[in-house]
Design a protein around this motif. Structure first.
Motif: not given
Length: 330
Positions: A224-226, A288-295, A141-146, A158-163
């Motif tokens: 997640h840590y990196l 972040a969930l609210r912001q993703l929903g708004a986006a 979620i944070f990657m998508i928002l970024g 990068l989001v696609v690569a992670y998935i």
């Protein structure tokens, strides 16, 4: 591609490769070595932002709940503590009116009743929230928002690569051998409940912490840590007094050393520390969930608004042309 994005991709691929080669060892080492540094630095960063809560005293209460939860043996009560804390944080951080808070509370009560009636659901949610949901779902979620905020196609890639990396582990699991047997045994002791929890969630009986699931956990935990560490220039979690930074480094090293000195006590301490940082991050996660929903809502509205606007414009243009025509002779 910016240098930071290139480093980001390189670390992701490195975590994926290590998850294939040494999944059992990587999972434990990432949790024990990288984990404490992440927990202390993120708590420090959240503290400077008042934990995204209306009052810091609420954060102290969340920390107490986390410590108590770490000592709870009953899986259902532990799940209730995690779920309840998440709902309260969402009401405090992600709602903007009393009506929204009330609606969220009513929905949470209904979901809680459903989970309670189904027996093991609270236990399942208690296992998955602080593990897979925290380290993979919220990271995504944070990657998508970024990527959305920056408008960067590279970050979108990068989001696609992670998935794709997660899908690769699930579809093409590694056949890695256990090189350090003690690491695998400890990993089974402390992460073994994730497999049965996922099995109950998706209706897959007999799901255990095998090589596939261990590799998945090793990858998502390590990344997640990196992912947190490489965002230092973006969110500026290093912008603190040097004395505090040195104290966090010393505390992280001490936590790791404590684990290797007495792994049973060390893991209990790391579990409590991990839960403290998870619960303190709940308000940010809810926001972040609210912001993703708004986006998403904004993107959908923009997509359908353009054709409608074009249709209205054509209709107005046609009406204007029609009104300018001279009247026909009778």
């Amino acid at each position: 591609m910016r240098s930071n994005d290139a480093i980001h991709l390189g670390l992701m691929l490195l975590a994926l490769a290590a998850a294939y080669l040494v999944p059992f060892e990587l999972l434990l080492l990432a949790y024990v070595v990288l984990g404490p540094a992440h927990y202390f630095t993120e708590i420090s960063w959240l503290h400077d932002r008042s934990y995204y809560l209306p009052h810091r005293g609420i954060a102290a209460a969340l920390a107490v709940v986390a410590v108590v939860a770490a000592l709870i043996d009953n899986a259902s009560w532990f799940g209730f503590a995690m779920w309840g804390a998440l709902v309260v944080c969402a009401m405090l951080a992600a709602t903007v009116s009393a009506i929204e808070s009330m609606l969220l509370f009513m929905v949470a009560i209904a979901l809680s009743a459903i989970m309670y009636s189904s027996g093991s659901s609270l236990a399942v949610i208690g296992i998955l929230i602080p593990t897979l949901i925290h380290v993979s779902v919220f990271t995504l979620i944070f990657m998508i928002l970024g990527a959305h905020r920056s408008g960067s196609r590279v970050q979108g890639a990068l989001v696609v690569a992670y998935i794709v990396a997660i899908a690769t582990i699930l579809l093409l699991p590694p056949a890695a051998e256990i090189r350090i047997a003690s690491f695998a045994r400890v990993g089974q002791d402390y992460f073994g409940n994730v497999g049965p929890a996922l099995g109950r969630l998706f209706g897959v009986p007999g799901l255990v912490l095998d090589t596939r699931l261990t590799s998945l956990l090793a990858f998502v935990y390590t990344y997640h840590y990196l992912n947190w560490f490489i965002k230092a220039d973006v969110i500026r979690w290093t912008a603190v007094p040097r004395a505090r930074l040195a104290a966090m480094a010393a505390a992280s090293a001490a936590a790791t050393a404590l684990y290797f000195y007495d792994y049973a006590f060390g893991f209990t301490f790391l579990l409590a520390l991990s839960l403290i940082h998870i619960l303190l991050e709940f308000p940010l996660n809810a926001l972040a969930l609210r912001q993703l929903g708004a986006a998403v809502r904004g993107a959908v509205q923009a997509r359908y608004a353009s054709p409608v606007a074009a249709s209205v414009a054509r209709s107005r243009s046609a009406s204007a042309k029609s009104s300018k025509r001279p009247p026909r002779p009778r």
